[in-house]
Write an enzyme that holds these catalytic residues in place. Sequence first.
Site, mmCIF file in Angstrom:
data_model
loop_
_atom_site.group_PDB
_atom_site.id
_atom_site.type_symbol
_atom_site.label_atom_id
_atom_site.label_comp_id
_atom_site.label_asym_id
_atom_site.label_seq_id
_atom_site.Cartn_x
_atom_site.Cartn_y
_atom_site.Cartn_z
ATOM 1 N N THR A 23 5.202 2.007 6.123
ATOM 2 C CA THR A 23 3.801 1.607 6.268
ATOM 3 C C THR A 23 3.086 2.567 7.209
ATOM 4 O O THR A 23 3.608 2.902 8.283
ATOM 5 C CB THR A 23 3.576 0.161 6.782
ATOM 6 O OG1 THR A 23 2.233 0.062 7.259
ATOM 7 C CG2 THR A 23 4.497 -0.251 7.903
ATOM 8 N N ARG A 28 -23.669 7.932 14.707
ATOM 9 C CA ARG A 28 -23.296 7.896 13.284
ATOM 10 C C ARG A 28 -21.876 7.373 13.147
ATOM 11 O O ARG A 28 -21.133 7.319 14.124
ATOM 12 C CB ARG A 28 -23.365 9.307 12.679
ATOM 13 C CG ARG A 28 -24.638 10.073 12.984
ATOM 14 C CD ARG A 28 -25.839 9.473 12.275
ATOM 15 N NE ARG A 28 -27.058 10.166 12.662
ATOM 16 C CZ ARG A 28 -27.596 11.169 11.951
ATOM 17 N NH1 ARG A 28 -27.017 11.609 10.866
ATOM 18 N NH2 ARG A 28 -28.725 11.724 12.366
ATOM 19 N N ARG A 48 -5.310 -3.339 9.880
ATOM 20 C CA ARG A 48 -5.834 -4.687 9.637
ATOM 21 C C ARG A 48 -5.553 -5.610 10.827
ATOM 22 O O ARG A 48 -6.447 -6.201 11.395
ATOM 23 C CB ARG A 48 -5.143 -5.226 8.382
ATOM 24 C CG ARG A 48 -5.630 -6.535 7.878
ATOM 25 C CD ARG A 48 -5.059 -6.759 6.496
ATOM 26 N NE ARG A 48 -5.669 -5.857 5.544
ATOM 27 C CZ ARG A 48 -6.614 -6.214 4.676
ATOM 28 N NH1 ARG A 48 -7.008 -7.455 4.622
ATOM 29 N NH2 ARG A 48 -7.133 -5.336 3.857
ATOM 30 N N GLY A 98 0.834 -1.209 0.000
ATOM 31 C CA GLY A 98 0.000 0.000 0.000
ATOM 32 C C GLY A 98 0.864 1.253 0.000
ATOM 33 O O GLY A 98 1.891 1.290 0.683
ATOM 34 N N MET A 120 -7.858 2.791 9.174
ATOM 35 C CA MET A 120 -7.169 1.585 8.710
ATOM 36 C C MET A 120 -6.382 0.928 9.835
ATOM 37 O O MET A 120 -6.026 1.571 10.817
ATOM 38 C CB MET A 120 -6.250 1.927 7.545
ATOM 39 C CG MET A 120 -6.982 1.995 6.231
ATOM 40 S SD MET A 120 -5.817 2.105 4.872
ATOM 41 C CE MET A 120 -6.919 1.755 3.514
ATOM 42 N N ASP A 135 0.663 1.773 8.810
ATOM 43 C CA ASP A 135 0.195 0.971 9.949
ATOM 44 C C ASP A 135 1.194 0.945 11.106
ATOM 45 O O ASP A 135 0.830 0.566 12.216
ATOM 46 C CB ASP A 135 -0.071 -0.473 9.497
ATOM 47 C CG ASP A 135 -1.270 -0.578 8.581
ATOM 48 O OD1 ASP A 135 -2.268 0.114 8.834
ATOM 49 O OD2 ASP A 135 -1.216 -1.349 7.609
ATOM 50 N N ARG A 173 -4.058 7.604 3.597
ATOM 51 C CA ARG A 173 -2.843 7.194 2.866
ATOM 52 C C ARG A 173 -2.408 8.237 1.843
ATOM 53 O O ARG A 173 -1.357 8.095 1.215
ATOM 54 C CB ARG A 173 -3.071 5.851 2.165
ATOM 55 C CG ARG A 173 -3.176 4.692 3.132
ATOM 56 C CD ARG A 173 -2.543 3.415 2.659
ATOM 57 N NE ARG A 173 -2.690 3.077 1.286
ATOM 58 C CZ ARG A 173 -3.173 1.921 0.839
ATOM 59 N NH1 ARG A 173 -3.618 1.020 1.696
ATOM 60 N NH2 ARG A 173 -3.208 1.653 -0.436
ATOM 61 N N ARG A 215 -24.564 13.624 19.800
ATOM 62 C CA ARG A 215 -24.461 12.328 19.134
ATOM 63 C C ARG A 215 -23.190 11.605 19.554
ATOM 64 O O ARG A 215 -22.249 12.214 20.046
ATOM 65 C CB ARG A 215 -24.348 12.527 17.608
ATOM 66 C CG ARG A 215 -25.636 12.873 16.945
ATOM 67 C CD ARG A 215 -25.385 13.142 15.476
ATOM 68 N NE ARG A 215 -26.615 13.588 14.853
ATOM 69 C CZ ARG A 215 -26.671 14.272 13.719
ATOM 70 N NH1 ARG A 215 -25.561 14.600 13.083
ATOM 71 N NH2 ARG A 215 -27.830 14.619 13.209
ATOM 72 N N HIS A 229 -8.894 4.968 2.706
ATOM 73 C CA HIS A 229 -7.660 5.375 2.024
ATOM 74 C C HIS A 229 -7.339 6.858 2.154
ATOM 75 O O HIS A 229 -6.245 7.269 1.763
ATOM 76 C CB HIS A 229 -7.744 4.991 0.539
ATOM 77 C CG HIS A 229 -7.741 3.500 0.327
ATOM 78 N ND1 HIS A 229 -8.881 2.747 0.426
ATOM 79 C CD2 HIS A 229 -6.732 2.636 0.059
ATOM 80 C CE1 HIS A 229 -8.579 1.472 0.214
ATOM 81 N NE2 HIS A 229 -7.291 1.378 -0.012
HETATM 82 O O1 F6P Z 1 -0.966 -0.558 3.893
HETATM 83 C C1 F6P Z 1 -1.664 -1.316 4.842
HETATM 84 C C2 F6P Z 1 -3.105 -1.032 4.722
HETATM 85 O O2 F6P Z 1 -3.209 0.337 4.803
HETATM 86 C C3 F6P Z 1 -4.056 -1.698 5.725
HETATM 87 O O3 F6P Z 1 -4.245 -1.011 6.924
HETATM 88 C C4 F6P Z 1 -5.311 -1.816 4.901
HETATM 89 O O4 F6P Z 1 -6.151 -2.832 5.350
HETATM 90 C C5 F6P Z 1 -4.774 -2.118 3.558
HETATM 91 O O5 F6P Z 1 -3.548 -1.444 3.462
HETATM 92 C C6 F6P Z 1 -5.668 -1.726 2.399
HETATM 93 O O6 F6P Z 1 -4.979 -1.930 1.234
HETATM 94 P P1 F6P Z 1 -5.537 -1.750 -0.237
HETATM 95 O O7 F6P Z 1 -5.130 -0.387 -0.673
HETATM 96 O O8 F6P Z 1 -4.855 -2.805 -1.027
HETATM 97 O O9 F6P Z 1 -7.015 -1.889 -0.150
#
Ligand code: F6P
Length: 341
Positions: free
Chosen positions: A124, A264, A170, A10, A168, A126, A273, A161, A270
Amino acid sequence: MRIGVLTGGGDCPGLNPAIRAIVMRALDYGDKLIGFRQGWKGLQEAETMPLTLDLVEPIIDQGGTILESSRTNPLKSRDSILKCLATAKKLRLDALIALGGEDTLGAAHGMCAEGLNCVGVPKTMDNDLSATDYTFGFHSALAVAVDAADRLKDTARSHRRILVLEVMGRHAGWVALHTGVSSGADYILIPEIPLDLPDLIKHVKQMVKRGKHWGLVVTSEGVKRPQTGAGAKHARDEFGHEKLGGIGGFIAAEIEKGTGVDTRYVTLGHVVRGGAPTPFDRWLATRVGIKAVEMVHDGKFDHMAALKGGNIVAVPLARAVKKLKTVPRALYEEVRTLFNQ
Ligand code: F6P
């Protein structure tokens, strides 16, 4: 020397500053740089692009990666490994610098065993890579997530609320944990700690009882539903990875059902990112980029450039990819004391 460069996995802010540093440091040595497009796929299919000073000089403030990226892993098949080796031979590569997370760096480690001289650069958002204190991309992702969380608190407060923010993460909850603490969230959920819905609902009820009628809950996308059997299946991408996203909606519905408070949710996905890297990530990416080139010249292959207590040092790739760096329970418990009120 003839040095190949690729970015895998990613994308995240910091990749372009790192590429820039690699190219500028290598040009200083008089090296020839060859960029491979879309990660290991580019090496496999000999898809190259020249990396020149003119191209990289202005990209310190740019998100994404000019080399493009993919989740292709050459170790998945013998044919793929042989294609990569053939490209490296044809282009007379002396070394390859691979920028990536666990998967990409694991592939770099495996390709070293096949005779390709690889050096790793950790990235990363993450922050879940072992053997380095931080990875670039993490700080930039946090800046976006904390900004979003702060904005959501405004509307939560104005409308009495609960807002659930899904970010993100995982397998590791670093982004959710830091976002939650930095934005003063009322509850934080991470993949390392099983979701305890009764506790979450009790906490929200207590909050309302003591007169706080709004709240923010931050969750990682990787948090699992309790074993209800209810549709937790996700579609998979072409590499077999689950396309996560949506747990925030489930949590919001459960909070509303359990407390009666209008709830909500927002899935940031993304968004974190993209965008310009923060100054910290530009600094870190630049330093690991410079170090990677120096490691190539020192013959320090099968290693990656890591941040250790303020210094950039070479650490074995094997150590970096052995185990994901997840949030220790003790750290979560420490922070959890803040949402015992
Ligand atoms: O780069 C890691 C990550 O950001 C994870 O946290 C996330 O689940 C995954 O990439 C999503 O990746 P893609 O862009 O392939 O959907």
